[in-house]
Design a protein around this motif. Sequence first.
Motif, PDB file in Angstrom:
ATOM      1  N   ILE A 140       0.833  -1.201   0.000  1.00  0.00           N
ATOM      2  CA  ILE A 140       0.000   0.000   0.000  1.00  0.00           C
ATOM      3  C   ILE A 140       0.869   1.254   0.000  1.00  0.00           C
ATOM      4  CG2 ILE A 140      -0.301   0.059   2.506  1.00  0.00           C
ATOM      5  CD1 ILE A 140      -2.830   1.159  -0.181  1.00  0.00           C
ATOM      6  N   PHE A 141       1.984   1.219   0.723  1.00  0.00           N
ATOM      7  CA  PHE A 141       2.861   2.392   0.743  1.00  0.00           C
ATOM      8  C   PHE A 141       3.526   2.594  -0.618  1.00  0.00           C
ATOM      9  CE2 PHE A 141       2.817   1.602   5.408  1.00  0.00           C
ATOM     10  CZ  PHE A 141       2.228   2.797   5.766  1.00  0.00           C
ATOM     11  N   LEU A 142       3.847   1.506  -1.293  1.00  0.00           N
ATOM     12  CA  LEU A 142       4.455   1.636  -2.615  1.00  0.00           C
ATOM     13  C   LEU A 142       3.442   2.079  -3.658  1.00  0.00           C
ATOM     14  CD1 LEU A 142       6.909  -1.382  -2.510  1.00  0.00           C
ATOM     15  CD2 LEU A 142       7.367   1.031  -2.047  1.00  0.00           C
ATOM     16  N   ILE A 143       2.175   1.660  -3.509  1.00  0.00           N
ATOM     17  CA  ILE A 143       1.117   2.154  -4.394  1.00  0.00           C
ATOM     18  C   ILE A 143       0.963   3.659  -4.203  1.00  0.00           C
ATOM     19  CG2 ILE A 143      -1.387   2.136  -4.779  1.00  0.00           C
ATOM     20  CD1 ILE A 143      -1.279  -0.908  -4.180  1.00  0.00           C
ATOM     21  N   LEU A 144       0.951   4.087  -2.947  1.00  0.00           N
ATOM     22  CA  LEU A 144       0.856   5.528  -2.665  1.00  0.00           C
ATOM     23  C   LEU A 144       2.072   6.273  -3.209  1.00  0.00           C
ATOM     24  CD1 LEU A 144      -0.541   5.372   0.970  1.00  0.00           C
ATOM     25  CD2 LEU A 144      -1.752   6.182  -1.062  1.00  0.00           C
ATOM     26  N   ALA A 145       3.259   5.675  -3.051  1.00  0.00           N
ATOM     27  CA  ALA A 145       4.480   6.315  -3.557  1.00  0.00           C
ATOM     28  C   ALA A 145       4.407   6.485  -5.074  1.00  0.00           C
ATOM     29  CB  ALA A 145       5.705   5.502  -3.163  1.00  0.00           C
ATOM     30  N   ALA A 146       3.947   5.454  -5.777  1.00  0.00           N
ATOM     31  CA  ALA A 146       3.837   5.550  -7.237  1.00  0.00           C
ATOM     32  C   ALA A 146       2.869   6.666  -7.629  1.00  0.00           C
ATOM     33  CB  ALA A 146       3.386   4.207  -7.824  1.00  0.00           C
ATOM     34  N   GLY A 147       1.768   6.798  -6.900  1.00  0.00           N
ATOM     35  CA  GLY A 147       0.825   7.878  -7.176  1.00  0.00           C
ATOM     36  C   GLY A 147       1.441   9.252  -6.927  1.00  0.00           C
ATOM     37  N   CYS A 148       2.205   9.361  -5.847  1.00  0.00           N
ATOM     38  CA  CYS A 148       2.873  10.637  -5.546  1.00  0.00           C
ATOM     39  C   CYS A 148       3.915  10.961  -6.613  1.00  0.00           C
ATOM     40  CB  CYS A 148       3.535  10.571  -4.169  1.00  0.00           C
ATOM     41  SG  CYS A 148       2.373  10.523  -2.797  1.00  0.00           S
ATOM     42  N   PHE A 149       4.684   9.953  -7.020  1.00  0.00           N
ATOM     43  CA  PHE A 149       5.712  10.180  -8.035  1.00  0.00           C
ATOM     44  C   PHE A 149       5.096  10.501  -9.391  1.00  0.00           C
ATOM     45  CE2 PHE A 149       8.804   7.321  -5.525  1.00  0.00           C
ATOM     46  CZ  PHE A 149       9.181   8.389  -4.727  1.00  0.00           C
ATOM     47  N   ALA A 150       3.882   9.985  -9.660  1.00  0.00           N
ATOM     48  CA  ALA A 150       3.205  10.315 -10.918  1.00  0.00           C
ATOM     49  C   ALA A 150       2.928  11.819 -10.998  1.00  0.00           C
ATOM     50  CB  ALA A 150       1.903   9.533 -11.045  1.00  0.00           C
ATOM     51  N   ARG A 151       2.814  12.463  -9.842  1.00  0.00           N
ATOM     52  CA  ARG A 151       2.541  13.902  -9.788  1.00  0.00           C
ATOM     53  C   ARG A 151       3.796  14.736  -9.600  1.00  0.00           C
ATOM     54  NH1 ARG A 151      -1.351  10.877  -8.038  1.00  0.00           N
ATOM     55  NH2 ARG A 151      -3.532  11.440  -8.223  1.00  0.00           N
ATOM     56  N   SER A 152       4.953  14.061  -9.431  1.00  0.00           N
ATOM     57  CA  SER A 152       6.155  14.841  -9.114  1.00  0.00           C
ATOM     58  C   SER A 152       7.398  14.437  -9.892  1.00  0.00           C
ATOM     59  CB  SER A 152       6.457  14.745  -7.613  1.00  0.00           C
ATOM     60  OG  SER A 152       6.743  13.402  -7.244  1.00  0.00           O
ATOM     61  N   SER A 153       7.601  13.145 -10.107  1.00  0.00           N
ATOM     62  CA  SER A 153       8.845  12.694 -10.708  1.00  0.00           C
ATOM     63  C   SER A 153       8.610  11.473 -11.600  1.00  0.00           C
ATOM     64  CB  SER A 153       9.863  12.342  -9.616  1.00  0.00           C
ATOM     65  OG  SER A 153      11.016  11.772 -10.182  1.00  0.00           O
ATOM     66  N   PRO A 154       8.423  11.681 -12.893  1.00  0.00           N
ATOM     67  CA  PRO A 154       8.239  10.539 -13.795  1.00  0.00           C
ATOM     68  C   PRO A 154       9.398   9.538 -13.718  1.00  0.00           C
ATOM     69  CG  PRO A 154       7.706  12.578 -14.921  1.00  0.00           C
ATOM     70  CD  PRO A 154       8.300  12.958 -13.589  1.00  0.00           C
ATOM     71  N   ARG A 155      10.602  10.036 -13.462  1.00  0.00           N
ATOM     72  CA  ARG A 155      11.764   9.151 -13.373  1.00  0.00           C
ATOM     73  C   ARG A 155      11.634   8.203 -12.179  1.00  0.00           C
ATOM     74  NH1 ARG A 155      16.950   9.730 -10.970  1.00  0.00           N
ATOM     75  NH2 ARG A 155      16.236  11.724 -10.179  1.00  0.00           N
ATOM     76  N   LEU A 156      11.247   8.718 -11.007  1.00  0.00           N
ATOM     77  CA  LEU A 156      11.080   7.863  -9.831  1.00  0.00           C
ATOM     78  C   LEU A 156       9.864   6.946  -9.979  1.00  0.00           C
ATOM     79  CD1 LEU A 156      12.010  10.286  -6.917  1.00  0.00           C
ATOM     80  CD2 LEU A 156      13.296   8.302  -7.731  1.00  0.00           C
ATOM     81  N   GLU A 157       8.808   7.446 -10.625  1.00  0.00           N
ATOM     82  CA  GLU A 157       7.644   6.604 -10.883  1.00  0.00           C
ATOM     83  C   GLU A 157       8.042   5.419 -11.763  1.00  0.00           C
ATOM     84  OE1 GLU A 157       3.168   6.913 -12.796  1.00  0.00           O
ATOM     85  OE2 GLU A 157       4.733   8.276 -13.481  1.00  0.00           O
ATOM     86  N   ALA A 158       8.790   5.679 -12.824  1.00  0.00           N
ATOM     87  CA  ALA A 158       9.234   4.605 -13.720  1.00  0.00           C
ATOM     88  C   ALA A 158      10.147   3.638 -12.984  1.00  0.00           C
ATOM     89  CB  ALA A 158       9.949   5.200 -14.932  1.00  0.00           C
ATOM     90  N   TRP A 159      11.036   4.165 -12.132  1.00  0.00           N
ATOM     91  CA  TRP A 159      11.930   3.288 -11.355  1.00  0.00           C
ATOM     92  C   TRP A 159      11.120   2.346 -10.480  1.00  0.00           C
ATOM     93  CZ3 TRP A 159      12.342   3.392  -5.929  1.00  0.00           C
ATOM     94  CH2 TRP A 159      13.298   2.517  -5.408  1.00  0.00           C
TER      95      TRP A 159
END
Length: 140
Positions: A44-63
């Motif tokens: 759940i924390f990683l799902i939330l992290a991916a959502g946050c990165f989708a709004r802030s850092s495409p590079r971290l979201e892709a990672w």
Amino acid sequence: MTPDGKQGLPPAGRMMRGVWLGLGLVCVGLGIIGALLPLMPTTIFLILAAGCFARSSPRLEAWLLDHRHFGPSLRAWRAEGAMSGRAKAMACGGMAMGYGLFCWGAQPRPLLALVVLAPLAACAAFLLSRPRPRPPGADG
């Protein structure tokens, strides 16, 4: 102006991007802790992290989405709202263990025990209602 001639984000947009990035990093940290501690959730924390990165850092979201261990679960959730049987069992088992430890350690009165049990049961029911991921290459 950015090098490609486009306007940069306004100050409020840059601030919100920083907030989303910070929240994403905190969620990744909590997810790592959850991978090491048996009662703390990871996915759940990683799902939330991916959502946050989708709004802030495409590079971290892709990672995160391409991560060898966590990526498949995150991609299945994003594409289908799906969870593996193992993930469901681990999540429900962790909730049951946490509730058992709560009852053993706090020895709550019956009403409080039910108040705590109700949202845990609702979460477990939601998790169990999620489909399993489709096999790679399966058309739906």
